[in-house]
Design a protein around this motif. Structure first.
Motif, PDB file in Angstrom:
ATOM      1  N   ARG A  83       0.840  -1.210   0.000  1.00 54.88           N
ATOM      2  CA  ARG A  83       0.000   0.000   0.000  1.00 54.88           C
ATOM      3  C   ARG A  83       0.869   1.252   0.000  1.00 54.88           C
ATOM      4  NH1 ARG A  83      -5.041   0.151   3.536  1.00 54.88           N
ATOM      5  NH2 ARG A  83      -6.165   0.411   1.617  1.00 54.88           N
ATOM      6  N   ARG A  84       1.921   1.277   0.805  1.00 53.34           N
ATOM      7  CA  ARG A  84       2.815   2.434   0.868  1.00 53.34           C
ATOM      8  C   ARG A  84       3.507   2.656  -0.482  1.00 53.34           C
ATOM      9  NH1 ARG A  84       6.818   1.267   4.956  1.00 53.34           N
ATOM     10  NH2 ARG A  84       5.020   1.283   6.311  1.00 53.34           N
ATOM     11  N   ILE A  85       3.931   1.587  -1.122  1.00 55.90           N
ATOM     12  CA  ILE A  85       4.589   1.703  -2.425  1.00 55.90           C
ATOM     13  C   ILE A  85       3.638   2.298  -3.451  1.00 55.90           C
ATOM     14  CG2 ILE A  85       5.548   0.366  -4.347  1.00 55.90           C
ATOM     15  CD1 ILE A  85       6.692  -1.548  -2.207  1.00 55.90           C
ATOM     16  N   VAL A  86       2.412   1.817  -3.472  1.00 55.83           N
ATOM     17  CA  VAL A  86       1.424   2.334  -4.430  1.00 55.83           C
ATOM     18  C   VAL A  86       1.125   3.802  -4.155  1.00 55.83           C
ATOM     19  CG1 VAL A  86      -0.976   2.145  -5.177  1.00 55.83           C
ATOM     20  CG2 VAL A  86       0.401   0.094  -4.929  1.00 55.83           C
ATOM     21  N   VAL A  87       0.979   4.177  -2.898  1.00 57.84           N
ATOM     22  CA  VAL A  87       0.695   5.577  -2.550  1.00 57.84           C
ATOM     23  C   VAL A  87       1.839   6.479  -3.005  1.00 57.84           C
ATOM     24  CG1 VAL A  87       0.438   7.184  -0.606  1.00 57.84           C
ATOM     25  CG2 VAL A  87      -0.894   5.073  -0.672  1.00 57.84           C
ATOM     26  N   VAL A  88       3.070   6.068  -2.744  1.00 53.79           N
ATOM     27  CA  VAL A  88       4.220   6.887  -3.153  1.00 53.79           C
ATOM     28  C   VAL A  88       4.290   6.987  -4.675  1.00 53.79           C
ATOM     29  CG1 VAL A  88       6.744   6.974  -3.175  1.00 53.79           C
ATOM     30  CG2 VAL A  88       5.538   6.487  -1.056  1.00 53.79           C
ATOM     31  N   LEU A  89       4.119   5.872  -5.374  1.00 56.20           N
ATOM     32  CA  LEU A  89       4.166   5.909  -6.840  1.00 56.20           C
ATOM     33  C   LEU A  89       3.062   6.795  -7.409  1.00 56.20           C
ATOM     34  CD1 LEU A  89       4.991   2.205  -7.765  1.00 56.20           C
ATOM     35  CD2 LEU A  89       6.452   4.198  -8.032  1.00 56.20           C
ATOM     36  N   LEU A  90       1.854   6.683  -6.869  1.00 58.51           N
ATOM     37  CA  LEU A  90       0.763   7.522  -7.356  1.00 58.51           C
ATOM     38  C   LEU A  90       1.001   8.992  -7.037  1.00 58.51           C
ATOM     39  CD1 LEU A  90      -2.353   5.311  -6.584  1.00 58.51           C
ATOM     40  CD2 LEU A  90      -1.300   5.763  -8.802  1.00 58.51           C
ATOM     41  N   ALA A  91       1.586   9.291  -5.894  1.00 59.55           N
ATOM     42  CA  ALA A  91       1.905  10.680  -5.551  1.00 59.55           C
ATOM     43  C   ALA A  91       2.948  11.249  -6.505  1.00 59.55           C
ATOM     44  CB  ALA A  91       2.395  10.769  -4.105  1.00 59.55           C
ATOM     45  N   VAL A  92       3.954  10.451  -6.835  1.00 58.91           N
ATOM     46  CA  VAL A  92       4.983  10.906  -7.773  1.00 58.91           C
ATOM     47  C   VAL A  92       4.378  11.142  -9.154  1.00 58.91           C
ATOM     48  CG1 VAL A  92       7.090  10.194  -8.989  1.00 58.91           C
ATOM     49  CG2 VAL A  92       6.902   9.882  -6.522  1.00 58.91           C
ATOM     50  N   VAL A  93       3.595  10.196  -9.641  1.00 54.46           N
ATOM     51  CA  VAL A  93       2.963  10.350 -10.956  1.00 54.46           C
ATOM     52  C   VAL A  93       1.996  11.534 -10.937  1.00 54.46           C
ATOM     53  CG1 VAL A  93       1.382   9.266 -12.603  1.00 54.46           C
ATOM     54  CG2 VAL A  93       3.248   7.943 -11.618  1.00 54.46           C
ATOM     55  N   GLY A  94       1.215  11.679  -9.880  1.00 54.39           N
ATOM     56  CA  GLY A  94       0.297  12.812  -9.768  1.00 54.39           C
ATOM     57  C   GLY A  94       1.039  14.137  -9.743  1.00 54.39           C
ATOM     58  N   GLY A  95       2.117  14.206  -8.989  1.00 58.34           N
ATOM     59  CA  GLY A  95       2.929  15.425  -8.963  1.00 58.34           C
ATOM     60  C   GLY A  95       3.483  15.769 -10.327  1.00 58.34           C
ATOM     61  N   TYR A  96       3.977  14.753 -11.021  1.00 60.35           N
ATOM     62  CA  TYR A  96       4.487  14.974 -12.375  1.00 60.35           C
ATOM     63  C   TYR A  96       3.383  15.505 -13.289  1.00 60.35           C
ATOM     64  CZ  TYR A  96       5.777  13.939 -17.164  1.00 60.35           C
ATOM     65  OH  TYR A  96       5.990  14.035 -18.512  1.00 60.35           O
ATOM     66  N   VAL A  98       0.638  17.121 -12.493  1.00 65.18           N
ATOM     67  CA  VAL A  98       0.265  18.487 -12.113  1.00 65.18           C
ATOM     68  C   VAL A  98       1.297  19.489 -12.630  1.00 65.18           C
ATOM     69  CG1 VAL A  98       0.028  20.057 -10.132  1.00 65.18           C
ATOM     70  CG2 VAL A  98      -1.131  17.845 -10.113  1.00 65.18           C
ATOM     71  N   VAL A  99       2.579  19.204 -12.415  1.00 64.81           N
ATOM     72  CA  VAL A  99       3.638  20.100 -12.890  1.00 64.81           C
ATOM     73  C   VAL A  99       3.619  20.196 -14.410  1.00 64.81           C
ATOM     74  CG1 VAL A  99       6.152  20.386 -13.038  1.00 64.81           C
ATOM     75  CG2 VAL A  99       5.079  19.799 -10.857  1.00 64.81           C
ATOM     76  N   ASN A 100       3.464  19.080 -15.073  1.00 62.67           N
ATOM     77  CA  ASN A 100       3.424  19.069 -16.528  1.00 62.67           C
ATOM     78  C   ASN A 100       2.213  19.858 -17.045  1.00 62.67           C
ATOM     79  OD1 ASN A 100       4.220  18.398 -19.128  1.00 62.67           O
ATOM     80  ND2 ASN A 100       3.042  16.486 -19.140  1.00 62.67           N
ATOM     81  N   GLY A 101       1.053  19.665 -16.430  1.00 60.59           N
ATOM     82  CA  GLY A 101      -0.136  20.389 -16.833  1.00 60.59           C
ATOM     83  C   GLY A 101      -0.012  21.886 -16.609  1.00 60.59           C
ATOM     84  N   LEU A 102       0.530  22.258 -15.457  1.00 64.77           N
ATOM     85  CA  LEU A 102       0.708  23.694 -15.171  1.00 64.77           C
ATOM     86  C   LEU A 102       1.710  24.329 -16.120  1.00 64.77           C
ATOM     87  CD1 LEU A 102       0.654  23.745 -11.268  1.00 64.77           C
ATOM     88  CD2 LEU A 102      -1.077  24.651 -12.839  1.00 64.77           C
ATOM     89  N   SER A 103       2.780  23.595 -16.437  1.00 69.92           N
ATOM     90  CA  SER A 103       3.785  24.167 -17.348  1.00 69.92           C
ATOM     91  C   SER A 103       3.200  24.383 -18.739  1.00 69.92           C
ATOM     92  CB  SER A 103       5.022  23.269 -17.413  1.00 69.92           C
ATOM     93  OG  SER A 103       4.727  22.059 -18.083  1.00 69.92           O
ATOM     94  N   HIS A 104       2.327  23.487 -19.197  1.00 64.35           N
ATOM     95  CA  HIS A 104       1.686  23.670 -20.506  1.00 64.35           C
ATOM     96  C   HIS A 104       0.639  24.772 -20.443  1.00 64.35           C
ATOM     97  CE1 HIS A 104       3.970  20.534 -22.092  1.00 64.35           C
ATOM     98  NE2 HIS A 104       3.071  19.572 -22.246  1.00 64.35           N
ATOM     99  N   LEU A 105      -0.029  24.895 -19.322  1.00 64.25           N
ATOM    100  CA  LEU A 105      -1.054  25.901 -19.170  1.00 64.25           C
ATOM    101  C   LEU A 105      -0.466  27.307 -19.115  1.00 64.25           C
ATOM    102  CD1 LEU A 105      -4.116  26.270 -18.692  1.00 64.25           C
ATOM    103  CD2 LEU A 105      -3.625  26.192 -16.243  1.00 64.25           C
TER     104      LEU A 105
END
Length: 107
Positions: A83-96, A98-105
């Motif tokens: 569960r911890r591994i999945v949460v960390v991986l999803l947080a990293v992908v989500g952060g990426y 968000v940053v990618n979306g904001l940079s394009h926006l």
């Protein structure tokens, strides 16, 4: 009954292409690689996708007792931390994303 179920699941998983495999094939085709590059990339993708299944089977065929103990330890490790591994991986992908979306926006 569990042997029959395992057999049916195994045949089904090998007979029908998975959505991941179809996505990989589509991505490779869209990459416009030369034929040799396509074959190498597809080969690497297949090896990466199947090693999770094939490696334990080969281990159990070569050294059954040792492999069973090793696989139980790995399974226990993932059971305790999965569960911890999945949460960390999803947080990293989500952060990426968000940053990618904001940079394009903000361009």
């Amino acid at each position: 009954e569990s042997t029959r179920l395992a057999f049916v699941l195994g045949v089904t998983l090998y007979a029908l292409p998975s959505p991941q495999y179809l996505g990989v094939v589509k991505s490779i085709a869209a990459a416009n690689l030369k034929k040799g590059g396509e074959l190498i990339t597809l080969g690497v993708a297949v090896v990466v996708m199947l090693w999770i299944i094939e490696l334990p089977v080969l281990m159990l065929m070569i050294a059954p007792e040792h492999s069973a103990r090793a696989l139980e330890r790995v399974n226990g490790w993932f059971a305790g931390r999965g569960r911890r591994i999945v949460v960390v991986l999803l947080a990293v992908v989500g952060g990426y994303l968000v940053v990618n979306g904001l940079s394009h926006l903000l361009r």
